[in-house]
Scaffold this motif. Structure first.
Motif, PDB file in Angstrom:
ATOM      1  N   GLU A  40       0.935  -1.681  -0.013  1.00  0.00           N
ATOM      2  CA  GLU A  40      -0.458   0.052   0.032  1.00  0.00           C
ATOM      3  C   GLU A  40       1.022   1.318   0.117  1.00  0.00           C
ATOM      4  O   GLU A  40       0.041   1.956   0.119  1.00  0.00           O
ATOM      5  N   ASP A 117       3.025  -9.046  -0.528  1.00  0.00           N
ATOM      6  CA  ASP A 117       2.992  -7.973  -0.383  1.00  0.00           C
ATOM      7  C   ASP A 117       4.242  -7.574  -1.781  1.00  0.00           C
ATOM      8  O   ASP A 117       3.746  -7.186  -2.471  1.00  0.00           O
ATOM      9  N   ARG A 120       1.672  -8.901  -4.673  1.00  0.00           N
ATOM     10  CA  ARG A 120       0.972  -8.170  -4.826  1.00  0.00           C
ATOM     11  C   ARG A 120       1.540  -7.814  -6.152  1.00  0.00           C
ATOM     12  O   ARG A 120       0.837  -7.698  -7.398  1.00  0.00           O
ATOM     13  N   ILE A 122       4.162  -7.844  -8.424  1.00  0.00           N
ATOM     14  CA  ILE A 122       3.997  -8.559  -9.948  1.00  0.00           C
ATOM     15  C   ILE A 122       3.373  -9.608 -10.227  1.00  0.00           C
ATOM     16  O   ILE A 122       3.143  -9.068 -11.303  1.00  0.00           O
ATOM     17  N   PHE A 123       2.181 -10.113  -9.482  1.00  0.00           N
ATOM     18  CA  PHE A 123       1.001 -10.889 -10.608  1.00  0.00           C
ATOM     19  C   PHE A 123      -0.385  -9.968  -9.806  1.00  0.00           C
ATOM     20  O   PHE A 123      -1.256  -9.770 -10.614  1.00  0.00           O
ATOM     21  N   MET A 124      -0.615  -9.698  -8.942  1.00  0.00           N
ATOM     22  CA  MET A 124      -1.739  -8.524  -8.655  1.00  0.00           C
ATOM     23  C   MET A 124      -2.050  -7.085  -8.883  1.00  0.00           C
ATOM     24  O   MET A 124      -2.927  -6.744  -7.829  1.00  0.00           O
ATOM     25  N   THR A 125      -0.847  -6.747  -9.787  1.00  0.00           N
ATOM     26  CA  THR A 125      -1.626  -5.326  -9.740  1.00  0.00           C
ATOM     27  C   THR A 125      -1.776  -4.861 -10.665  1.00  0.00           C
ATOM     28  O   THR A 125      -2.045  -5.672 -12.039  1.00  0.00           O
ATOM     29  N   PRO A 126      -3.947  -4.575 -10.484  1.00  0.00           N
ATOM     30  CA  PRO A 126      -4.319  -4.626 -11.364  1.00  0.00           C
ATOM     31  C   PRO A 126      -4.491  -3.592 -12.828  1.00  0.00           C
ATOM     32  O   PRO A 126      -3.549  -2.350 -12.668  1.00  0.00           O
ATOM     33  N   SER A 187      -3.146 -16.498  -4.411  1.00  0.00           N
ATOM     34  CA  SER A 187      -4.067 -14.831  -4.193  1.00  0.00           C
ATOM     35  C   SER A 187      -5.214 -15.035  -3.780  1.00  0.00           C
ATOM     36  O   SER A 187      -5.629 -14.041  -3.213  1.00  0.00           O
ATOM     37  N   LEU A 188      -5.621 -15.594  -3.519  1.00  0.00           N
ATOM     38  CA  LEU A 188      -6.489 -16.380  -3.332  1.00  0.00           C
ATOM     39  C   LEU A 188      -6.141 -15.613  -1.635  1.00  0.00           C
ATOM     40  O   LEU A 188      -7.279 -15.664  -0.643  1.00  0.00           O
ATOM     41  N   ILE A 190      -3.917 -14.983  -0.516  1.00  0.00           N
ATOM     42  CA  ILE A 190      -3.277 -13.224   0.296  1.00  0.00           C
ATOM     43  C   ILE A 190      -5.207 -12.425  -0.161  1.00  0.00           C
ATOM     44  O   ILE A 190      -4.931 -11.032   0.995  1.00  0.00           O
ATOM     45  N   THR A 191      -5.980 -12.965  -0.873  1.00  0.00           N
ATOM     46  CA  THR A 191      -7.570 -11.050  -0.791  1.00  0.00           C
ATOM     47  C   THR A 191      -8.494 -12.056  -0.036  1.00  0.00           C
ATOM     48  O   THR A 191      -9.033 -10.840   0.608  1.00  0.00           O
ATOM     49  N   PRO A 193      -8.705 -13.382   3.675  1.00  0.00           N
ATOM     50  CA  PRO A 193      -7.685 -13.965   4.603  1.00  0.00           C
ATOM     51  C   PRO A 193      -9.060 -14.996   5.880  1.00  0.00           C
ATOM     52  O   PRO A 193      -7.864 -15.187   6.224  1.00  0.00           O
TER      53      PRO A 193
ATOM     54  N   ARG B 120     -14.012  -8.626 -10.616  1.00  0.00           N
ATOM     55  CA  ARG B 120     -13.005  -8.087 -10.080  1.00  0.00           C
ATOM     56  C   ARG B 120     -12.775  -7.732  -8.341  1.00  0.00           C
ATOM     57  O   ARG B 120     -12.702  -7.795  -7.091  1.00  0.00           O
ATOM     58  N   ILE B 127      -7.385  -6.395  -0.126  1.00  0.00           N
ATOM     59  CA  ILE B 127      -7.398  -6.310   1.630  1.00  0.00           C
ATOM     60  C   ILE B 127      -6.654  -5.855   2.354  1.00  0.00           C
ATOM     61  O   ILE B 127      -5.517  -5.357   1.726  1.00  0.00           O
ATOM     62  N   HIS B 183      -9.705 -20.122 -10.117  1.00  0.00           N
ATOM     63  CA  HIS B 183      -9.463 -18.779 -10.031  1.00  0.00           C
ATOM     64  C   HIS B 183      -8.367 -17.568 -10.153  1.00  0.00           C
ATOM     65  O   HIS B 183      -8.233 -16.854 -10.825  1.00  0.00           O
ATOM     66  N   THR B 191      -5.742 -10.283 -15.020  1.00  0.00           N
ATOM     67  CA  THR B 191      -4.783  -9.000 -14.912  1.00  0.00           C
ATOM     68  C   THR B 191      -3.441  -8.942 -15.569  1.00  0.00           C
ATOM     69  O   THR B 191      -2.948  -7.192 -15.536  1.00  0.00           O
ATOM     70  N   LYS B 192      -3.272  -9.923 -16.697  1.00  0.00           N
ATOM     71  CA  LYS B 192      -1.895 -10.053 -17.477  1.00  0.00           C
ATOM     72  C   LYS B 192      -2.552 -10.287 -18.507  1.00  0.00           C
ATOM     73  O   LYS B 192      -1.956 -11.515 -19.413  1.00  0.00           O
TER      74      LYS B 192
END
Lengths: 218, 218
Positions: A40, A117, A120, A122-126, A187-188, A190-191, A193, B120, B127, B183, B191-192
């Motif tokens: 963040e 972190d 996120r 690397i792979f989860m940046t929208p 990712s799940l 992480i997203t 928890p 999304r 989170i 997912h 995302t990619k």
DNA sequence: CGTTCAGATGAACGACGTTCATATACCGGC
DNA sequence: GCCGGTATATGAACGTCGTTCATCTGAACG
């Protein structure tokens, strides 16, 4: 005006620091922020402050925030790639060829779960403008280190297919499917928890085993 | 100052709408925004404007943005649940018990890929404070409709295990693994979009087949 | 020494989430 | 029928964000 003494202009050999060096310095600062303050906190102003530059200066090296994050992602990728390479090397002498793939997969999952972190970034940046996006026209240039990481997985799969351990298929598709499955788990977790997940070890083992079995010959 | 004539104060019967109704109205506005303007437009100010309320009023019904998004997610979940139920009903008479699971999985994947913005909101909303988050202590209350969706998948898996089609295992873990794999595919494709993916149909088929085979008995 | 020009800056813009003192509209008690 | 209390909604404000731009600076070159 904070630390201009060190950052404003390196007096002696001023232009010896090329634009590429400056870029690297900014990326290094951004990486430090992700590592120390979390996803963040990865903000243009924060990165600029830590790099000892003004926020506007970042736009001399990156057209926008997403491009900066892509560069940071490529940088962070090295950590993941190293972890996966180490796992492969560790499983080098294993007689079971499947063990190598298993090692790669669990290395990926473990790294993602212990570095949420970085994962996120690397792979989860929208991606901006998902709705109107054309596949094949990358909005952000692909990261070379990332391509290398995927290539390693793909090579592992190709070897298994060549050995007859995996049933015949295009390594590309199989590698993509394996990557997707692993990414989904990381990712799940992480997203979401708050979801009542089964124990992580069991989850990882179940998924890895099922995929190995699913792609195996026979 | 834009459309105060219609929106500032409903003069006539202001309090006939209970708090719960107001909440629903706000969520409906938010859903409309996601559907019509995409994920990025899901903003407190925008939702408030479309709902005909001030931005501050949203905080009478939701403690913060994430809680609003959780409510929207629960709302959007109904679309996914309906798609999956329809797919199951369509495969009702199929003699192969695996076909039901296959139908559920492809319904999930298809829905996610044809509704990326809604997907999304539901599954890829980050989170806050990942680093210090305690699993099991949900930062945002779970969505009941979402639980129902997962329960449907879990029930499908349990049936397959009971029938002896799947090898014995805890349905919970297997369902989690299947969900995670699906997912991962959807979220990575979203995302990619710049990655040189294999054709989606092939990807979906490969993953679904591998998972079915991986969990099957024998 | 004077000119030029890339590099860097501070200030500003609009939008964001969120908070708060204020104002309004309803409602029970007189 | 009036009145005060209370829930409800508001506009304005705060701090932060990504991004842009006119301006300044200092090194490089003649």
């Amino acid at each position: 005006m904070a630390r201009t003494a060190a950052g404003r202009r390196p007096a002696a050999k001023p232009r010896r620091r090329s634009a590429a060096d400056r870029r690297r310095q900014v990326v290094a600062a951004a990486r430090r922020i992700v590592l120390r303050e979390g996803f963040e906190a990865l903000t243009m102003r924060r990165v600029a402050a830590l790099a000892g530059v003004s926020a506007a200066a970042l736009y001399l090296y990156f057209p926008d925030r997403l491009s900066l994050m892509a560069a940071v992602a490529d940088d962070l990728f090295e950590g993941l790639l190293a972890a996966m390479r180490a796992a492969v090397a560790r499983a080098e002498g294993d007689p079971d060829p499947r063990a190598r793939l298993h090692a790669v997969m669990t290395a990926y999952l473990d790294w993602g779960l212990t570095h949420p972190d970085e994962y996120r970034v690397i792979f989860m940046t929208p991606i901006t403008g998902v709705a109107g996006h054309q596949p094949g026209e990358p909005g952000v240039p692909a990261a070379p280190t990332g391509q290398a990481t995927f290539a390693a997985l793909q090579a592992e799969v190709a070897r298994l297919i060549a050995l007859g351990v995996f049933r015949p298929a295009e390594p590309q598709v199989v590698a993509e499917a394996i990557w997707a499955a692993g990414h989904g788990l990381v990712s799940l977790l992480i997203t979401k928890p708050g979801f009542p997940w089964s124990p992580r070890d069991r989850l990882i083992g179940t998924l890895a085993d099922a995929l190995c079995r699913g792609f195996s010959a026979g």
